[in-house]
Design an enzyme around this catalytic site. Sequence first.
Site, PDB file in Angstrom:
ATOM      1  N   HIS A  13       0.820  -1.221   0.000  1.00 31.76           N
ATOM      2  CA  HIS A  13       0.000   0.000   0.000  1.00 31.76           C
ATOM      3  C   HIS A  13       0.855   1.273   0.000  1.00 31.76           C
ATOM      4  O   HIS A  13       0.302   2.376   0.075  1.00 31.76           O
ATOM      5  CB  HIS A  13      -0.937   0.038   1.211  1.00 31.76           C
ATOM      6  CG  HIS A  13      -1.905  -1.109   1.263  1.00 31.76           C
ATOM      7  ND1 HIS A  13      -2.756  -1.403   0.224  1.00 31.76           N
ATOM      8  CD2 HIS A  13      -2.153  -2.038   2.225  1.00 31.76           C
ATOM      9  CE1 HIS A  13      -3.482  -2.471   0.543  1.00 31.76           C
ATOM     10  NE2 HIS A  13      -3.136  -2.881   1.748  1.00 31.76           N
ATOM     11  N   HIS A  31      -6.118  -7.409   0.081  1.00 32.64           N
ATOM     12  CA  HIS A  31      -6.340  -6.005  -0.280  1.00 32.64           C
ATOM     13  C   HIS A  31      -5.692  -5.658  -1.617  1.00 32.64           C
ATOM     14  O   HIS A  31      -4.656  -6.231  -1.972  1.00 32.64           O
ATOM     15  CB  HIS A  31      -5.759  -5.095   0.806  1.00 32.64           C
ATOM     16  CG  HIS A  31      -6.278  -5.374   2.187  1.00 32.64           C
ATOM     17  ND1 HIS A  31      -5.607  -6.178   3.082  1.00 32.64           N
ATOM     18  CD2 HIS A  31      -7.415  -4.963   2.808  1.00 32.64           C
ATOM     19  CE1 HIS A  31      -6.304  -6.253   4.202  1.00 32.64           C
ATOM     20  NE2 HIS A  31      -7.404  -5.528   4.077  1.00 32.64           N
ATOM     21  N   ASP A  63      -3.934 -12.835   4.313  1.00 34.25           N
ATOM     22  CA  ASP A  63      -5.156 -12.302   4.948  1.00 34.25           C
ATOM     23  C   ASP A  63      -6.423 -12.702   4.188  1.00 34.25           C
ATOM     24  O   ASP A  63      -7.523 -12.296   4.549  1.00 34.25           O
ATOM     25  CB  ASP A  63      -5.085 -10.775   5.158  1.00 34.25           C
ATOM     26  CG  ASP A  63      -4.464 -10.027   3.997  1.00 34.25           C
ATOM     27  OD1 ASP A  63      -4.227 -10.634   2.942  1.00 34.25           O
ATOM     28  OD2 ASP A  63      -4.225  -8.805   4.162  1.00 34.25           O
ATOM     29  N   ASP A  73      -2.608 -10.702  -2.018  1.00 35.90           N
ATOM     30  CA  ASP A  73      -3.094 -10.219  -0.723  1.00 35.90           C
ATOM     31  C   ASP A  73      -4.607  -9.955  -0.813  1.00 35.90           C
ATOM     32  O   ASP A  73      -5.131  -9.671  -1.897  1.00 35.90           O
ATOM     33  CB  ASP A  73      -2.354  -8.922  -0.365  1.00 35.90           C
ATOM     34  CG  ASP A  73      -2.642  -8.423   1.039  1.00 35.90           C
ATOM     35  OD1 ASP A  73      -1.849  -8.725   1.944  1.00 35.90           O
ATOM     36  OD2 ASP A  73      -3.670  -7.730   1.234  1.00 35.90           O
TER      37      ASP A  73
HETATM   38  C1  SP5 Z   1      -0.736  -4.944   4.097  1.00 29.47           C
HETATM   39  C2  SP5 Z   1      -2.178  -4.995   4.470  1.00 29.47           C
HETATM   40  O1  SP5 Z   1      -2.778  -6.071   4.449  1.00 29.47           O
HETATM   41  N1  SP5 Z   1      -2.752  -3.862   4.862  1.00 29.47           N
HETATM   42  C3  SP5 Z   1      -4.127  -3.843   5.172  1.00 29.47           C
HETATM   43  C4  SP5 Z   1      -4.586  -2.637   5.866  1.00 29.47           C
HETATM   44  C5  SP5 Z   1      -6.032  -2.769   6.192  1.00 29.47           C
HETATM   45  N2  SP5 Z   1      -6.381  -2.175   7.400  1.00 29.47           N
HETATM   46  C6  SP5 Z   1      -7.610  -2.627   7.959  1.00 29.47           C
HETATM   47  C7  SP5 Z   1      -8.646  -1.604   8.052  1.00 29.47           C
HETATM   48  C8  SP5 Z   1      -9.881  -1.996   8.734  1.00 29.47           C
HETATM   49  C9  SP5 Z   1     -10.038  -3.449   9.038  1.00 29.47           C
HETATM   50  N3  SP5 Z   1     -11.092  -3.717   9.925  1.00 29.47           N
HETATM   51  C10 SP5 Z   1     -11.409  -5.101   9.986  1.00 29.47           C
HETATM   52  C11 SP5 Z   1     -12.391  -5.434  11.033  1.00 29.47           C
HETATM   53  C12 SP5 Z   1     -13.112  -6.663  10.635  1.00 29.47           C
HETATM   54  N4  SP5 Z   1     -13.733  -7.282  11.734  1.00 29.47           N
HETATM   55 ZN    ZN Z   2      -3.810  -7.127   3.080  1.00 30.43          ZN
END
Ligand code: SP5
Ligand code: ZN
Length: 389
Positions: free
Chosen positions: A193, A231, A322, A229
Amino acid sequence: VDVFYTESHLLHNPQEELEYGKIIPFHETPDRISNAVDALVRSRSLSFNLTSPTDFGLEPIRAVHSDDYIEYLRHAHAEWTNYVGGDPTRGVTPDIWAIRHISGPRAKPPPSPDAQTSLPRSVREGYARARMGWYISDGQTVIMEKSWQAIYSAAQCALSGAEYLVKLNSASSPPKDDNPVTSLALCRPPGHHAFRDVGAGYCFINNIAVAAQHLIDRHGARVAILDVDFHHGNGTQSIFYDRSNPLFVSLHAQWDFPHYTGHEDETGTGEGEGFTINRPLAREDCHGKDGEEHYHATLNTLIHSHVVPYNPTFLLVSLGVDTFHLDPVGGLGLTTPGFRLIGASIRAGVKLVEAATKRRVPTLFVLEGGYGVDDMGENISEVMRGYVN
Ligand code: SP5
Ligand code: ZN
């Protein structure tokens, strides 16, 4: 399998992050890597050799990121403490962000508050506040006092993994056997990211982009990056959007973090047109047995329609685990055997390129996300097992 890893990651130790208005425990924790290393070492099905990274210096990082951004990362925590009045134990947790496309061409990167000590204190405070929102685009990407050392070392792990493959490949060239040429960089913090001059989503330096650029600059490589990934790898996409080398291919969940990119119509620009490929998946389509099959079918199509025809000389995989169904941040229905299949599908694609080009395609796996600390080691290990077998 050779694994590049260093304990320097422990120096990056935020306790909390800002998530949709709430302060919650930090997800991108040191035990992600510590537990993964334990699991790899214990693995009976495959042997993993842990190696400390070599220091390639700042130059390969500067080939991807701007100097002002690198300087900011190095000084961010001191600025936060000295000028913003931030809690040093919480670390830089921005809650203002420069929306650059709205700020427009008149928006300027704020200068360092340490550069002009003759300016009034209030101006320098203003610079420091403006900088955290200029260079970091969310409240999850928290900088602690010694984070830079971890960030720098993570990039060195990716570089070391890449350089190791170059050596291995030339030593065994022309290859006599069918042994896979691969390595794994356990990078923390992750990287995909991170933009040229913006950090986001727990990422600061784009480790895989630094490794790809190094292979291109130093070894004339033709690189394919496959990002699995959960994301969208928006930072990697952005860095290479107008280029035909590397190819960037991403498979990710739709409408989750980073929220705005990763749509199928993002295909690159100029010389890079057609060299960015995105496949967003609806989370509902990926649950259960059919869901997992849907995931693998999509991945296979991407590999066969885009990665293989590109004929890369190196393949770099942004390996996020993830996508595991129990992951507390992501979760795309994948089971542990599913990770083995990911590795096997990648290897099958590599073998096709090797058969067509009569050359080995060294493959570097670079760790990105994965937050289920009890399972991620096994899932990483399964990807590698699928790849080498
Ligand atoms: C490198 C990488 O995988 N970065 C990912 C960043 C995502 N951040 C998470 C944001 C909110 C996630 N909330 C999840 C709660 C679900 N129960
Ligand atoms: Zn990720």
